[in-house]
Design a protein around this motif. Structure first.
Motif, PDB file in Angstrom:
ATOM      1  N   ASP A 124      -3.089  -3.259  -1.610  1.00 60.73           N
ATOM      2  CA  ASP A 124      -4.750  -2.287  -1.405  1.00 60.73           C
ATOM      3  C   ASP A 124      -5.724  -1.770  -2.450  1.00 60.73           C
ATOM      4  OD1 ASP A 124      -6.794  -1.351  -0.309  1.00 60.73           O
ATOM      5  OD2 ASP A 124      -5.346   0.407   1.258  1.00 60.73           O
TER       6      ASP A 124
ATOM      7  N   ARG B 202       0.528  -1.188  -0.267  1.00 65.13           N
ATOM      8  CA  ARG B 202      -0.209   0.168   0.096  1.00 65.13           C
ATOM      9  C   ARG B 202       0.812   1.659   0.003  1.00 65.13           C
ATOM     10  NH1 ARG B 202      -3.551   1.462   5.325  1.00 65.13           N
ATOM     11  NH2 ARG B 202      -5.021   0.683   4.062  1.00 65.13           N
TER      12      ARG B 202
ATOM     13  N   ALA C 231      -1.166   2.023  -6.167  1.00 67.18           N
ATOM     14  CA  ALA C 231      -0.271   0.313  -5.254  1.00 67.18           C
ATOM     15  C   ALA C 231      -1.130  -0.970  -6.510  1.00 67.18           C
ATOM     16  CB  ALA C 231      -1.209  -0.529  -3.898  1.00 67.18           C
TER      17      ALA C 231
ATOM     18  N   ASP D 189      -5.927   1.977  -3.351  1.00 69.99           N
ATOM     19  CA  ASP D 189      -5.422   2.661  -3.281  1.00 69.99           C
ATOM     20  C   ASP D 189      -4.797   2.126  -4.755  1.00 69.99           C
ATOM     21  OD1 ASP D 189      -2.961   4.202  -3.570  1.00 69.99           O
ATOM     22  OD2 ASP D 189      -2.137   2.702  -2.234  1.00 69.99           O
TER      23      ASP D 189
END
Lengths: 326, 363
Positions: free
Chosen positions: B223, B13, B229, B226
């Motif tokens: 994540d 993340r 990410a 996100d």
């Protein structure tokens, strides 16, 4: 020209297709080093290398699925299923994807693949190795279902299937894999798809069949000829799409028809032909259409399989019954 | 005892739910201005989904699968891909498909019941939506094999749901990809729910990412709210795939804020409180906070973007609604390269029937 068996004709056609088109690939379980359990792919790995011939992990749905992916990318995979009884997990891919890809993308992606499988009984194979469920495939839109019955037709039809731009399920009758043999010219000539083959002409009755039952039917026709009855024998060869015109033309001059297949009677492809005869050929018929088929039982284990499969004797009994109608 | 195998699954993340960086950002994310296209892609997807649901609710679209809450998975995946890669979506990846060049009108046509919607003008080799869950994983392996055989530096990206990871066919495809080191990336959109079955009833495995381990390649969990990410993980996986390093599974952990589709009613099987709580994690808010904190996004920017996306979506919807229905016989015309004889008869019958019906209407 040497006489070869059906399985050798398959091998010859595969080699010819791979020679002429580098997008043709061979995939399957044990098709490489081992040359296939029936040796249909024998020698192809040595000749064409491991970028053309692939031993895959043991996963039938995967086999059909990667064929769809390769086909969409312009390759022409010819994928072997070891026995038809192991084809079931892949039907999802055939029905949901192979037969639909061209249609659902309006021709943007296509699926020029061939899925081969030996089928049918008569070789004393273990459980799940002797089934005939061609009718299940014949119900699936967007594919072809092709069944050769002799070495020459196996060679020509397989070449045609590989060159065809759409998916083909190619079912090989393993009972006649090794015999009878016939001369096959390895000249790259394809046999026509979507067309029946009239193997014997006659005016008294039409016998319609495919696959290994062609041999039994020809034997029955020979016996009938000795009794003064001339049977016309039609090898359907491409079940889907069906060349009904050839069958109707024959029935127009014989007035009688018996359909012979090894698969179970109910829901078998013989029912489709009989229904189309009822629809289009009724006025030509002078007797009911009779089907000689496997029973609606599980394919018995080898000790009883001879009693399951239609024999020349069973075909003759059906023909005599039909000939009794004036 | 001798340990003969061990593994660990990494979780990645970059931004926390408040939009704060929890570790140094990857190169593509260091300048906040470079993140605006990703933000825009997510907002556009949310606008599209809202419009599609509204069209369905008013009887102008068929069943539709919204990607509400999962926009980062789609935008991150789409942005990580190169044009020459091939996307094999399931049925909730419109955000990725738009970034690939599929038109919004096309996807509306598809969900509106018209096959032409899968004849994308943009990504010509991308696969159409795959409704039978997980059956496209093997197609991705086949496409990746084609790239490998031709020696091309391209990769296939197959997007699956958490439910799909329970299917044997998905494992079959992953297994092959592992053995043959195929250039394919499996992106698992773990949105916690496969219609009514929650993730913990789908598998006893701790993560979905570790399913790659059994197939002999790496899996990573990110994540999924996100977008940095997601993009980073998919980009790394794609680089590995294109350079001959084999497949990767990227599990993006997110949440399905909408019903499964427009014909689903998620209140039958999950609490509203659970859903409400998840809104604080949603991906658009997170990136907006990050951009705002960095001084790269203002209220005016936001209003302008919302208006732009709304206009774009409206135009697409109007184009869809104005597209005439295909001729009835088109159902025959793409089935085979050449229409076989027995189908030609059926087609002629349909054309005659349609002609008669047309005549009746005229009268």
């Amino acid at each position: 020209m040497a006489e070869i068996a059906l399985v050798e004709a398959v091998q010859l056609a595969l080699a010819r297709a791979m020679e002429e088109d580098e997008t043709v690939l061979v995939l399957g379980e044990d098709v490489g080093v081992n040359g296939g359990v029936f040796r249909a792919t024998d020698g192809l790995l040595a000749r064409f290398g491991d970028k053309r011939v692939f031993d895959t992990p043991l996963a039938e749905a995967l086999l059909a699925g990667i064929s769809v992916g390769l086909g969409a990318q312009g390759f022409r995979p010819v994928t072997e299923f070891q026995f038809m009884g192991f084809f079931y997990p892949a039907i999802d891919q055939v029905a949901n994807h192979a037969g639909r890809l061209r249609n659902r993308t309006r021709g943007r992606l296509t699926c020029p693949i061939v899925l081969r499988a030996p089928f049918g009984g008569g070789i004393h194979a273990p459980e799940h190795h002797s089934e005939s469920f061609e009718a299940m495939f014949a119900h699936i839109p967007g594919i072809r279902v092709v069944i050769p019955s002799s070495p020459a037709r196996a060679y020509g039809l397989l070449l045609a299937a590989i060159r065809d731009p759409d998916p083909v399920v190619f079912l090989e009758p393993k009972r006649v894999y090794r015999a009878p043999k016939e001369e096959v010219a390895d000249d790259g000539t394809a046999a026509p798809l979507d067309c029946c083959f009239t193997l014997r002409e006659g005016n008294d009755i039409t016998l319609v069949t495919w696959g290994a039952m062609v041999q039994e039917t020809l034997a029955a026709a020979e016996t009938l000829s000795g009794q003064g009855v001339e049977a016309e024998v039609i090898d359907v060869a491409t079940l889907k799409p069906l060349d009904m015109a050839t069958i109707l033309t024959s029935v127009e001059h014989t007035g009688r028809c018996v359909i012979i297949h090894e698969a179970p009677l109910s829901g078998g492809f013989g029912g489709e032909i009989a229904a189309r005869l009822a629809d289009r050929g009724l006025v030509s018929l002078t007797a009911p259409v009779k089907r000689v088929a496997g029973f609606d039982t599980v394919m018995p284990l080898p000790r009883l399989e001879e009693h399951y499969m239609p024999s020349a004797r069973r075909i003759l009994a059906a023909v005599r019954e039909i000939l009794e109608y004036a | 005892m001798t340990e003969i195998a061990s593994f660990a699954i990494e979780y990645r993340r970059f931004l926390d739910p408040d939009g704060q960086a929890v570790q140094p950002l990857p190169a593509f994310a260091q300048d906040p201005a470079d993140l605006i296209p990703l933000y825009r892609a997510m907002v556009l997807t949310r606008s599209f989904d809202a419009k599609a649901v509204a069209l369905q609710r008013t009887g102008r679209l068929g069943t539709f699968a919204s990607s509400l809450g999962q926009e980062a998975v789609m935008a991150g995946t789409g942005a990580a891909m190169r044009p020459e890669d091939v996307l094999l979506p399931s049925f909730r990846e419109q955000g990725a498909q738009f970034l690939r060049g599929a038109a919004m009108t096309d996807l509306l046509l598809y969900w509106g019941g018209d096959e032409r919607g899968s004849d994308f003008a943009g990504p010509r080799e991308d696969f159409p939506i795959c409704v039978p869950v997980g059956t496209h994983a093997a197609h991705a392996a086949g496409v990746a094999l084609a790239f490998q055989l031709r020696g091309e530096a391209r990769a296939a990206v197959c997007v699956l749901g958490d439910g799909a990871t329970s299917k044997g066919e998905v494992y079959e495809a992953m297994n092959l990809a592992g053995v043959w080191r195929l250039p394919v990336v499996f992106v698992v959109n773990n949105n916690q729910w496969a219609i009514s079955v929650p993730r913990e009833r789908q598998t006893a495995a701790q993560t979905l990412a570790q399913k790659a381990i059994a197939a002999g390649f790496g899996g990573v969990q990110v994540d999924g709210n996100d977008v940095i990410a997601v993009r980073d993980a998919v980009e790394r996986a794609l680089e590995q795939a294109r350079s001959g390093g084999g497949p990767t599974l990227v599990e993006a952990v997110t949440y399905r804020l909408s019903d499964h589709t427009t014909v689903d009613d998620a209140s039958r099987y999950r609490d509203d409180a659970e859903v409400s709580a998840r809104w604080k994690d949603e991906p658009i808010l997170r990136l907006r906070r990050h951009l705002t904190d960095a001084g790269a996004w203002s209220k005016e920017d936001e209003e302008r973007l919302i208006a732009e996306c709304g206009e774009e979506v409206e135009a697409a919807a109007e184009a869809y609604l104005a597209t005439p229905v295909q001729p009835v016989e088109s159902m025959f015309d793409w089935l085979y390269a050449e229409l076989p004889g027995d189908l030609a008869e059926q087609r002629a019958g349909l054309v005659a029937e349609a002609g008669l019906a047309g005549g009746e209407n005229d009268g």
